[in-house]
Scaffold this active site. Structure first.
Site, short mmCIF file in Angstrom:
data_model
loop_
_atom_site.label_atom_id
_atom_site.label_comp_id
_atom_site.label_asym_id
_atom_site.label_seq_id
_atom_site.Cartn_x
_atom_site.Cartn_y
_atom_site.Cartn_z
N LYS A 23 91.71 -28.38 -18.84
CA LYS A 23 92.03 -28.45 -17.41
C LYS A 23 93.22 -29.38 -17.26
O LYS A 23 93.42 -30.27 -18.09
CB LYS A 23 90.82 -29.00 -16.63
N GLY B 299 85.60 -20.49 2.49
CA GLY B 299 86.97 -20.29 2.03
C GLY B 299 87.09 -19.01 1.22
O GLY B 299 86.42 -18.01 1.50
N TYR C 44 83.67 -16.72 1.89
CA TYR C 44 83.83 -15.57 2.80
C TYR C 44 83.34 -14.27 2.12
O TYR C 44 82.56 -13.51 2.70
CB TYR C 44 85.29 -15.42 3.24
#
Ligand SMILES: NC(=O)c1ccc[n+]([C@@H]2O[C@H](COP(=O)([O-])OP(=O)(O)OC[C@H]3O[C@@H](n4cnc5c(N)ncnc54)[C@H](O)[C@@H]3O)[C@@H](O)[C@H]2O)c1
Length: 345
Positions: A80, A179, A183
């Site tokens: 990451k 978001g 959604y």
């Protein structure tokens, strides 16, 4: 700061501190483990309070990617990166180009992608300096709908295990965060007849889900108290903590957010309370699975792989039940074993 002694360090293979004075870039790239393949994980841009905070976030997220990729059955290791700065005010072509050059210097050991604060246009700039980028526009595209589909699949596995039902008709689900993922999750749940209770700090997002799916809206701090069957955290991490745990009424927790448990011990408490927890990095792997199909992208093949989340979670739930140990601990053990086995080959 003694990095090697940090709990989050967890034997990372490599940590690169990136600085480019001209563009103002300050970034950290973490490569946790490459036993299963190159370390793949997104780049996050965030205005951290301190460099230490940025490092710890990057380390935790990077380790999480090793576990996530291993549990998803992908030939990818975990890594990451974080860019330290305000994603609304500090973005520039030079900044992302400089970041791309640092990624390129790792010669494919780390492959980057989008994460919080980064959009496809930013990654297209990174791609000018390095080919080690996934999730580009026009290829596998936005991973969020596929992440939502995976969460929906995993939620059904959890409902089957805990409530012994295959259908979702009338099932009460609270969704925190509406978001990109939340959604689409609401849409799947609505289509299957679930009743939604939702919250978000963004009023427009709430209004949309209320209008389109007949959801009931509640304030952000009321979401934990709701008398629902399932709580789906799809906003921030660490929402399962000492403050929220006594309030949670659901018998299943199944959502998209990363690092949902504030601490590992909260997994024990959930088990003691009879709440089935779907480990975050298992249930939210749909996006990374989608991205792993980027070369000659085939959506049907990607979704078929995402369907495997159902079986993987069922394996975790069964092992937890038979051993009497929390699901987060079981998932960590299976992931670690897969990573260790890959080293032997
Ligand atoms: N997008 C993906 O493919 C993906 C993949 C794996 C994991 N995740 C994780 O899933 C979560 C959601 O991802 P996303 O892409 O939908 O992010 P997003 O930023 O699009 O959505 C997050 C939503 O949460 C809302 N929110 C923020 N604080 C809140 C609060 N206190 N209470 C209620 N709502 C709040 C925001 O307003 C926003 O609408 C994140 O934790 C992310 O790390 C996402």
């Amino acid at each position: 700061m003694a990095v090697f002694n940090l709990r989050a360090y967890d034997d990372h293979e490599q940590i690169v501190f990136c600085r480019d004075v001209e563009s103002g870039l300050k970034a950290i790239i973490c490569v946790h483990n490459t036993n299963l393949g190159p370390a793949v994980g997104g780049c996050r841009m965030w205005d951290y309070n301190s460099d230490e905070g940025a490092l710890i976030d990057a380390l935790r997220l990077s380790r999480g990617m090793t576990y996530k990729n291993a549990m998803a059955g992908l030939n990818m290791g975990g890594g990451k990166s974080v860019i330290i700065g305000n994603s609304k005010t500090m973005k520039s072509e030079e900044l992302f180009r400089a970041f791309g050059r640092f990624v390129d210097k790792l010669s494919g050991k780390y492959i980057t992608a989008e994460d919080v604060g980064i959009n496809p246009q930013d990654m297209a700039i990174v791609n000018k300096e390095t080919n080690h980028v996934l999730g580009l526009e026009g290829k596998s595209g936005d991973p969020s709908p596929v992440t939502a589909y995976g969460v929906f699949t995993g939620l059904k596995a959890a409902v089957k295990h805990r409530l012994d039902r295959d259908d979702l008709e009338g099932l009460k689900v609270s969704v925190q965060g509406l978001g990109h993922v939340g959604y689409y999750l609401c849409r799947h749940l609505h289509e299957q007849g679930a009743q939604l209770v939702v919250t978000d700090i963004n009023k427009e997002s709430v209004d949309r889900v209320v209008d389109e799916f007949g959801a009931k809206a509640v304030d952000t701090d009321e979401i934990y108290h709701q008398e629902v069957d399932v709580y789906a955290p799809c906003a921030l991490g660490a929402t399962i903590n000492d403050n929220t745990l006594p309030k949670i009424q659901a018998s299943v927790i199944a959502g998209a957010a990363n690092n949902q448990l504030a601490e590992d011990r909260h997994g024990d408490i959930l088990m003691q309370k009879g709440i089935l927890y779907a480990p975050d990095y298992v249930i939210n792997a749909g996006g990374i699975i989608n991205v792993s199909f980027e070369e000659n992208y085939d959506q049907a093949a990607a979704l078929k792989k995402v369907d495997e989340i159902y079986g993987t979670l069922t394996e975790v739930f069964d092992a937890s039940k038979s051993s009497g140990r929390p699901t987060n601990v079981i998932a960590d053990e299976i992931a670690r074993q897969r990573v260790a086995d890959a080293k032997k080959k």
